[in-house]
Write an enzyme that holds these catalytic residues in place. Structure first.
Site, PDB file in Angstrom:
ATOM      1  N   GLY A  11     -22.427 -32.573  13.345  1.00 20.96           N
ATOM      2  CA  GLY A  11     -23.719 -32.488  14.198  1.00 20.96           C
ATOM      3  C   GLY A  11     -23.880 -33.578  14.884  1.00 20.96           C
ATOM      4  O   GLY A  11     -23.470 -34.854  15.075  1.00 20.96           O
ATOM      5  N   ARG A  72     -18.266 -27.429  14.166  1.00 21.39           N
ATOM      6  CA  ARG A  72     -17.532 -27.813  12.876  1.00 21.39           C
ATOM      7  C   ARG A  72     -16.507 -26.636  12.701  1.00 21.39           C
ATOM      8  O   ARG A  72     -16.929 -25.283  12.492  1.00 21.39           O
ATOM      9  CB  ARG A  72     -18.805 -27.421  11.842  1.00 21.39           C
ATOM     10  N   ASP A 103     -18.913 -37.812   8.224  1.00 22.31           N
ATOM     11  CA  ASP A 103     -17.898 -37.972   7.033  1.00 22.31           C
ATOM     12  C   ASP A 103     -16.887 -36.801   7.109  1.00 22.31           C
ATOM     13  O   ASP A 103     -15.586 -37.052   7.016  1.00 22.31           O
ATOM     14  CB  ASP A 103     -18.661 -38.270   5.488  1.00 22.31           C
ATOM     15  N   THR A 125     -24.001 -39.697  13.272  1.00 26.15           N
ATOM     16  CA  THR A 125     -24.799 -39.189  12.517  1.00 26.15           C
ATOM     17  C   THR A 125     -26.091 -39.378  12.550  1.00 26.15           C
ATOM     18  O   THR A 125     -26.512 -40.818  12.416  1.00 26.15           O
ATOM     19  CB  THR A 125     -24.094 -38.844  11.184  1.00 26.15           C
ATOM     20  N   ASP A 127     -27.823 -38.983   9.891  1.00 27.16           N
ATOM     21  CA  ASP A 127     -28.266 -39.068   8.495  1.00 27.16           C
ATOM     22  C   ASP A 127     -28.207 -40.483   7.984  1.00 27.16           C
ATOM     23  O   ASP A 127     -28.759 -40.780   6.917  1.00 27.16           O
ATOM     24  CB  ASP A 127     -27.321 -38.206   7.770  1.00 27.16           C
ATOM     25  N   ASP A 129     -25.678 -41.767   6.263  1.00 24.56           N
ATOM     26  CA  ASP A 129     -25.321 -41.610   5.109  1.00 24.56           C
ATOM     27  C   ASP A 129     -23.959 -41.989   4.702  1.00 24.56           C
ATOM     28  O   ASP A 129     -23.184 -41.994   3.902  1.00 24.56           O
ATOM     29  CB  ASP A 129     -25.253 -40.010   4.673  1.00 24.56           C
ATOM     30  N   ARG A 171     -29.346 -34.151   5.259  1.00 29.10           N
ATOM     31  CA  ARG A 171     -28.570 -33.740   4.040  1.00 29.10           C
ATOM     32  C   ARG A 171     -29.073 -34.290   2.672  1.00 29.10           C
ATOM     33  O   ARG A 171     -30.065 -34.112   2.279  1.00 29.10           O
ATOM     34  CB  ARG A 171     -27.156 -33.972   4.776  1.00 29.10           C
TER      35      ARG A 171
HETATM   36  O1  F6P Z   1     -25.580 -34.048   9.766  1.00 29.45           O
HETATM   37  C1  F6P Z   1     -26.766 -34.037  10.234  1.00 29.45           C
HETATM   38  C2  F6P Z   1     -27.410 -33.005  10.123  1.00 29.45           C
HETATM   39  O2  F6P Z   1     -28.707 -32.911  11.127  1.00 29.45           O
HETATM   40  C3  F6P Z   1     -28.508 -32.953   8.679  1.00 29.45           C
HETATM   41  O3  F6P Z   1     -29.318 -33.920   8.651  1.00 29.45           O
HETATM   42  C4  F6P Z   1     -28.545 -31.547   8.472  1.00 29.45           C
HETATM   43  O4  F6P Z   1     -28.901 -31.279   6.994  1.00 29.45           O
HETATM   44  C5  F6P Z   1     -27.608 -30.730   9.253  1.00 29.45           C
HETATM   45  O5  F6P Z   1     -26.910 -31.699  10.132  1.00 29.45           O
HETATM   46  C6  F6P Z   1     -27.884 -29.379   9.944  1.00 29.45           C
HETATM   47  O6  F6P Z   1     -26.903 -28.859  10.275  1.00 29.45           O
HETATM   48  P1  F6P Z   1     -26.740 -27.702  11.231  1.00 29.45           P
HETATM   49  O7  F6P Z   1     -27.308 -28.471  12.793  1.00 29.45           O
HETATM   50  O8  F6P Z   1     -25.596 -27.184  11.297  1.00 29.45           O
HETATM   51  O9  F6P Z   1     -28.017 -26.776  10.947  1.00 29.45           O
END
Ligand code: F6P
Length: 319
Positions: A11, A72, A103, A125, A127, A129, A171
């Site tokens: 992300g 990803r 991660d 990120t 997050d 995390d 997340r």
């Molecule tokens: O890891 C960053 C994040 O924005 C999380 O907070 C969220 O759950 C996820 O990515 C959303 O992923 P995507 O953009 O693939 O929907």
């Protein structure tokens, strides 16, 4: 001369561009050739690769997202995919790789290291995390974005005398909810790390109403889930009309704060230094005012932890 590759993966987060800029500019300053890999590990496999120069990163320090784009990659999770990545790394003569991401991206960097490619990770990120570092790049900007939203929702919350649940990203991590909730004076903060009690949330709302409070803001981390169910239950138990706002990807964009730009700039330059010092398999972080680096193995060994003291403080201040 060393050739250093740089990619962003997973992300996106505000500040990634500042990190790319720092890798490119400090790399060139130190006599390196810098190779930009577009779309993360996917682009590495596909050969979306080009040399970068000083101008490639002009006018990007203030931009959200990532100019190298991100992805990803499922293919990179396979042995065959990783071999294709190694092939590209060899063809382009990449001596070391800087991976900016979370991660999942770090796990990929560790795999490449096992295959003989020196790698350094920069935590990008929203997050927050990754427990070995106090802050990840993008977290501060995301918290400020949520804070701005809280201010807007508080206006309408007070006008209607409603309770408003704001669901934020993260997340499995509750840090965005915790820090934005504390900074925004939320009545309740609900995070996956701490079991919550709906009756406590409701009695706080009622107490606030009895004291003449017009608005009620509840910050809910997405990792808890069930925003609509929680909303219905609050309405049923308190009789207070309740609305849900899911902020979603708004939190991922926008111009990075000064904090994120500075953190990204320091980490980008340090990543280049580490590679030039012959270091590998290291993840950059920040502790206090110091930029630190730890082995990827230690990143994954770190236990889940949560800032319960700050959580308790937020609870005390929102009585
Ligand atoms: O890891 C960053 C994040 O924005 C999380 O907070 C969220 O759950 C996820 O990515 C959303 O992923 P995507 O953009 O693939 O929907």
């Amino acid at each position: 001369m060393k050739t250093i590759g740089v990619l962003t993966s997973g992300g996106d987060s505000p500040g990634m561009n500042a990190a790319i800029r720092a890798v490119v500019r400090s790399g060139i300053y130190n006599g390196c050739k810098i190779i930009g890999i577009k779309q993360g590990y996917h682009g590495l496999i596909k050969g979306f690769i080009e040399e970068m120069n000083l101008s490639s990163v002009a006018d990007i320090i203030h931009r959200g997202g990532t100019t190298l784009q991100t992805a990803r990659s499922e293919e990179f999770l396979t042995e065959e995919g990783r071999q294709k990545a190694i092939y590209a790394i060899n063809i382009f003569g990449i001596d070391g790789l800087v991976v900016i991401g979370g991660d999942g991206s770090y796990k990929g960097a560790q795999k490449l290291n096992e295959l003989g490619v020196p790698t350094i990770g920069i935590p990008g990120t929203i997050d927050n995390d990754l427990r070995y570092t106090e802050y990840t790049i993008g977290f501060d900007t995301a918290v400020n974005t949520v804070l701005d939203a809280i201010g807007r929702i508080r206006d309408t919350s007070a006008s209607h005398g409603r309770a408003n649940i704001i669901e934020v990203m993260g997340r499995h991590c509750g840090d965005i909810a915790l820090y934005a909730g504390l900074a925004g004076g939320a009545e309740s903060i609900i995070v996956p790390e701490i079991e919550f009690n709906i009756d406590q949330v409701c009695s706080k709302l009622i107490q606030g109403r009895n004291r003449g409070k017009l608005h009620s803001i509840i910050l809910l981390a997405e990792g808890v889930g069930g925003a609509m169910d929680i909303s219905e239950e609050i309405e049923k138990k308190t009789g207070i009309e309740t609305r849900v706002t899911i902020l979603g990807h708004i939190q991922r964009g926008g111009s990075p704060t000064a904090f994120d730009r500075i953190l990204a700039s320091k980490m980008g330059a340090r990543a280049v230094e580490l590679l030039l010092e012959g270091k590998s398999n290291r993840a950059l972080g920040v502790k206090g005012l110091e930029i630190i680096d730890v082995d990827f193995t230690d990143v994954f060994k770190q236990e889940e932890s949560f800032d319960t003291r700050t959580y308790e403080l937020a609870n005390i201040l929102s009585i």
